[in-house]
Design a protein around this motif. Structure first.
Motif, PDB file in Angstrom:
ATOM      1  N   ALA A 257     -67.010 -29.016 -62.374  1.00  0.00           N
ATOM      2  CA  ALA A 257     -67.213 -28.115 -63.511  1.00  0.00           C
ATOM      3  C   ALA A 257     -68.630 -27.561 -63.531  1.00  0.00           C
ATOM      4  O   ALA A 257     -68.838 -26.365 -63.789  1.00  0.00           O
ATOM      5  N   ILE A 258     -69.623 -28.405 -63.259  1.00  0.00           N
ATOM      6  CA  ILE A 258     -71.020 -27.970 -63.302  1.00  0.00           C
ATOM      7  C   ILE A 258     -71.296 -26.926 -62.230  1.00  0.00           C
ATOM      8  O   ILE A 258     -72.097 -26.002 -62.445  1.00  0.00           O
ATOM      9  N   GLN A 259     -70.636 -27.036 -61.077  1.00  0.00           N
ATOM     10  CA  GLN A 259     -70.789 -26.007 -60.050  1.00  0.00           C
ATOM     11  C   GLN A 259     -70.420 -24.628 -60.607  1.00  0.00           C
ATOM     12  O   GLN A 259     -71.145 -23.647 -60.389  1.00  0.00           O
ATOM     13  N   ASP A 260     -69.304 -24.557 -61.324  1.00  0.00           N
ATOM     14  CA  ASP A 260     -68.886 -23.277 -61.909  1.00  0.00           C
ATOM     15  C   ASP A 260     -69.784 -22.878 -63.074  1.00  0.00           C
ATOM     16  O   ASP A 260     -70.050 -21.683 -63.272  1.00  0.00           O
ATOM     17  N   VAL A 261     -70.240 -23.855 -63.856  1.00  0.00           N
ATOM     18  CA  VAL A 261     -71.136 -23.543 -64.974  1.00  0.00           C
ATOM     19  C   VAL A 261     -72.423 -22.915 -64.457  1.00  0.00           C
ATOM     20  O   VAL A 261     -72.949 -21.951 -65.049  1.00  0.00           O
ATOM     21  N   GLU A 263     -72.789 -21.072 -61.943  1.00  0.00           N
ATOM     22  CA  GLU A 263     -72.520 -19.705 -61.483  1.00  0.00           C
ATOM     23  C   GLU A 263     -72.193 -18.769 -62.646  1.00  0.00           C
ATOM     24  O   GLU A 263     -72.539 -17.587 -62.606  1.00  0.00           O
ATOM     25  N   ARG A 264     -71.505 -19.285 -63.658  1.00  0.00           N
ATOM     26  CA  ARG A 264     -71.082 -18.452 -64.792  1.00  0.00           C
ATOM     27  C   ARG A 264     -71.562 -19.104 -66.085  1.00  0.00           C
ATOM     28  O   ARG A 264     -70.784 -19.510 -66.937  1.00  0.00           O
ATOM     29  N   TRP A 265     -72.843 -19.178 -66.242  1.00  0.00           N
ATOM     30  CA  TRP A 265     -73.437 -19.951 -67.326  1.00  0.00           C
ATOM     31  C   TRP A 265     -73.327 -19.283 -68.687  1.00  0.00           C
ATOM     32  O   TRP A 265     -73.338 -19.951 -69.714  1.00  0.00           O
ATOM     33  N   LEU A 266     -73.206 -17.964 -68.732  1.00  0.00           N
ATOM     34  CA  LEU A 266     -73.200 -17.273 -70.023  1.00  0.00           C
ATOM     35  C   LEU A 266     -71.838 -17.341 -70.707  1.00  0.00           C
ATOM     36  O   LEU A 266     -71.731 -17.775 -71.865  1.00  0.00           O
ATOM     37  N   LEU A 267     -70.780 -16.920 -70.030  1.00  0.00           N
ATOM     38  CA  LEU A 267     -69.444 -16.854 -70.627  1.00  0.00           C
ATOM     39  C   LEU A 267     -68.476 -17.880 -70.061  1.00  0.00           C
ATOM     40  O   LEU A 267     -67.355 -18.011 -70.565  1.00  0.00           O
ATOM     41  N   GLY A 268     -68.866 -18.592 -69.029  1.00  0.00           N
ATOM     42  CA  GLY A 268     -67.984 -19.590 -68.459  1.00  0.00           C
ATOM     43  C   GLY A 268     -66.902 -18.993 -67.580  1.00  0.00           C
ATOM     44  O   GLY A 268     -66.904 -17.797 -67.261  1.00  0.00           O
ATOM     45  N   SER A 269     -65.934 -19.820 -67.221  1.00  0.00           N
ATOM     46  CA  SER A 269     -64.881 -19.417 -66.282  1.00  0.00           C
ATOM     47  C   SER A 269     -63.540 -19.152 -66.949  1.00  0.00           C
ATOM     48  O   SER A 269     -62.566 -18.828 -66.270  1.00  0.00           O
ATOM     49  N   GLY A 270     -63.463 -19.325 -68.253  1.00  0.00           N
ATOM     50  CA  GLY A 270     -62.220 -19.061 -68.955  1.00  0.00           C
ATOM     51  C   GLY A 270     -61.377 -20.308 -69.158  1.00  0.00           C
ATOM     52  O   GLY A 270     -61.650 -21.373 -68.606  1.00  0.00           O
ATOM     53  N   SER A 271     -60.341 -20.158 -69.948  1.00  0.00           N
ATOM     54  CA  SER A 271     -59.525 -21.306 -70.365  1.00  0.00           C
ATOM     55  C   SER A 271     -58.488 -21.721 -69.334  1.00  0.00           C
ATOM     56  O   SER A 271     -57.892 -22.793 -69.454  1.00  0.00           O
ATOM     57  N   ARG A 272     -58.254 -20.906 -68.308  1.00  0.00           N
ATOM     58  CA  ARG A 272     -57.214 -21.221 -67.332  1.00  0.00           C
ATOM     59  C   ARG A 272     -57.772 -21.697 -65.994  1.00  0.00           C
ATOM     60  O   ARG A 272     -57.038 -22.214 -65.153  1.00  0.00           O
ATOM     61  N   ALA A 273     -59.063 -21.538 -65.799  1.00  0.00           N
ATOM     62  CA  ALA A 273     -59.648 -21.805 -64.485  1.00  0.00           C
ATOM     63  C   ALA A 273     -59.605 -23.280 -64.117  1.00  0.00           C
ATOM     64  O   ALA A 273     -59.475 -23.626 -62.936  1.00  0.00           O
ATOM     65  N   TRP A 274     -59.727 -24.167 -65.106  1.00  0.00           N
ATOM     66  CA  TRP A 274     -59.763 -25.590 -64.772  1.00  0.00           C
ATOM     67  C   TRP A 274     -58.423 -26.067 -64.229  1.00  0.00           C
ATOM     68  O   TRP A 274     -58.362 -26.783 -63.225  1.00  0.00           O
ATOM     69  N   ALA A 275     -57.335 -25.679 -64.878  1.00  0.00           N
ATOM     70  CA  ALA A 275     -56.012 -26.089 -64.391  1.00  0.00           C
ATOM     71  C   ALA A 275     -55.739 -25.550 -62.998  1.00  0.00           C
ATOM     72  O   ALA A 275     -55.023 -26.181 -62.201  1.00  0.00           O
ATOM     73  N   GLU A 276     -56.313 -24.394 -62.683  1.00  0.00           N
ATOM     74  CA  GLU A 276     -56.112 -23.819 -61.355  1.00  0.00           C
ATOM     75  C   GLU A 276     -56.745 -24.661 -60.251  1.00  0.00           C
ATOM     76  O   GLU A 276     -56.381 -24.529 -59.083  1.00  0.00           O
ATOM     77  N   LYS A 277     -57.668 -25.520 -60.601  1.00  0.00           N
ATOM     78  CA  LYS A 277     -58.234 -26.419 -59.587  1.00  0.00           C
ATOM     79  C   LYS A 277     -57.194 -27.418 -59.098  1.00  0.00           C
ATOM     80  O   LYS A 277     -57.358 -28.021 -58.027  1.00  0.00           O
ATOM     81  N   TYR A 278     -56.137 -27.591 -59.880  1.00  0.00           N
ATOM     82  CA  TYR A 278     -55.004 -28.395 -59.411  1.00  0.00           C
ATOM     83  C   TYR A 278     -53.897 -27.511 -58.854  1.00  0.00           C
ATOM     84  O   TYR A 278     -53.427 -27.712 -57.736  1.00  0.00           O
ATOM     85  N   THR A 279     -53.464 -26.509 -59.634  1.00  0.00           N
ATOM     86  CA  THR A 279     -52.292 -25.730 -59.265  1.00  0.00           C
ATOM     87  C   THR A 279     -52.512 -24.864 -58.026  1.00  0.00           C
ATOM     88  O   THR A 279     -51.594 -24.655 -57.229  1.00  0.00           O
ATOM     89  N   GLU A 280     -53.718 -24.338 -57.844  1.00  0.00           N
ATOM     90  CA  GLU A 280     -53.977 -23.425 -56.739  1.00  0.00           C
ATOM     91  C   GLU A 280     -54.921 -23.994 -55.683  1.00  0.00           C
ATOM     92  O   GLU A 280     -54.805 -23.657 -54.500  1.00  0.00           O
ATOM     93  N   GLN A 281     -55.857 -24.849 -56.098  1.00  0.00           N
ATOM     94  CA  GLN A 281     -56.856 -25.334 -55.159  1.00  0.00           C
ATOM     95  C   GLN A 281     -56.620 -26.774 -54.710  1.00  0.00           C
ATOM     96  O   GLN A 281     -57.116 -27.177 -53.657  1.00  0.00           O
TER      97      GLN A 281
END
Length: 404
Positions: A257-261, A263-281
């Protein structure tokens, strides 16, 4: 209990219970009915002259920020969960009824304990599950999922509900339900839920015993110190660089999570990006898809520093505008204590814990009626058999006697 649960194996070889089929269809129907109820409440309430609740508006701001960040990430920014949360927040923006919010959560807690007990008696094979490796196990030698179908889910619901039960009830009923909740959490095997619940109940008992023996501990001061410590720990611990195998793998989730934070520290990665770390990655297990397992890392990941600051302002507004700031701090304490290793408040979409978030926001709204504070405090004091002087003391130190 009705056969909706199915075991699934993720890419890490971990078994997790999922609920395909008719349960999803039932949830869709429930979600639409909830949206309809919220729309009716909003339309009826918005016609009045009442001002909208500032905390609820700030909560809506958090949802909007999450939608913007989700849109910027190229994902669908308006999901059913987001729409339901928006509907609930619009409804509670005009709702009053602090005692109703407390009692509502207490009812949910009592039903959860009762249904969990019934499930354990009538269908034990569905709720008593094998222990997870060598680190997660209840005192009975099983993981107890109860009525929630998931041990962590069960424990977090009850841990977050504890202060609501304490403030809503009085006398032996309060202690009986709180102890039943603690035992249920203990059986679940969820250590985070148990730590948060024990810390919360211990604080409440400390303040109650102090008031009974005439020691003025200062409820607001004691709770503020404890909550500040929990907040600092929750914010700082994910950044100290723990080994990935510590804390049952949570540092690995925080690292991702901190890696993405960063990179996108102001607005974050959105509400769906975390689940995609399982479903897609395939980078996290299925059990971790609902959050980054830390309240503040989850907020930073989904909504960036902007959401982090808005949530801090929301909490500050609730405390400052309340006539009983100690009660507000008490209600948020399990969120902060449990938030060190879990996420209790989802600020971007609805989930099984959203009722706690919405109930807290309703409680934060100052009532336009003067009988809200005096009536609740006086009623609880009379139920406890206290004097008029005790009622006055309760109004200045509400949490010590378990009132709002």
């Amino acid at each position: 209990m009705l056969g909706a649960k199915v075991a699934a194996i993720d890419s890490f070889g971990n078994e997790q219970s999922v609920y395909p089929g008719w349960k999803n269809q039932l949830e869709q129907i429930d979600g639409r009915l909830l949206l309809l109820v919220c729309a009716v409440i909003f339309l009826l309430s918005a016609r009045s002259t009442k001002r909208p609740s500032v905390p609820a508006l700030l909560a809506l701001t958090l949802v909007v920020v999450g939608m913007l960040s989700t849109y910027a990430a190229g994902d669908a920014y308006l999901t059913s969960g987001t729409a339901i949360l928006i509907g609930m927040l619009l409804a509670c923006a005009f709702l009053e009824g602090r005692s109703d919010a407390l009692l509502g959560v207490a009812v949910v807690a009592a039903l959860t304990v009762g249904l969990s007990l019934a499930a354990g008696i009538f269908q034990p094979e569905s709720v008593f599950l094998e222990c997870v490796a060598d680190y997660k196990c209840g005192p009975l030698g099983y993981v107890y999922s109860g009525a929630m179908g998931d041990s962590n889910g069960l424990a977090l619901v009850l841990a977050g509900s504890l202060p609501f039960v304490w403030l809503a009830l009085a006398g032996w009923t309060r202690h009986a339900l709180c102890i039943a909740m603690l035992v249920t959490i203990w059986f679940s095997g969820s250590r985070t839920g148990l730590y948060a619940a024990v810390a919360t109940y211990s604080l409440m008992l400390l303040l109650l015993i102090g008031s009974r023996i005439g020691v003025r501990l200062g409820a607001t001061s004691v709770l503020s110190v404890a909550s500040t410590a929990a907040f600092v720990a929750g914010v700082a611990i994910p950044w100290v660089g723990l080994r990935f195998d510590e804390l049952t793998g949570r540092p690995y989730l925080w690292y991702l999570a901190i890696q993405d934070v960063n990179e996108r520290w102001l607005l974050g990665s959105g509400s769906r990006a975390w689940a995609e770390k399982y479903t897609e990655q395939g980078r996290i297990s299925i059990a971790a898809t609902y959050s980054a397992h830390n309240q503040w890392i989850d907020v930073l990941f989904s909504g960036g520093i902007l959401s982090f600051m808005v949530l801090i302002v929301l909490l500050a507004v609730c405390i400052v505008q309340s006539r009983s700031p100690a009660s507000v701090v008490l209600l948020v304490f399990p969120v902060l204590a449990g938030g060190i290793a879990e996420r209790l408040w989802n600020i971007g979409a609805s989930d099984w814990l959203s009722f706690l978030y919405v109930a807290f926001l309703i409680y934060c709204r100052p009532s336009s009626a003067d009988d809200d504070e005096a009536g609740e405090v006086g009623g609880a004091a009379r139920a406890a058999g206290t004097s008029a002087r005790a009622i006055a003391r309760l109004q200045s130190s509400a949490v010590a006697q378990g009132t709002s």
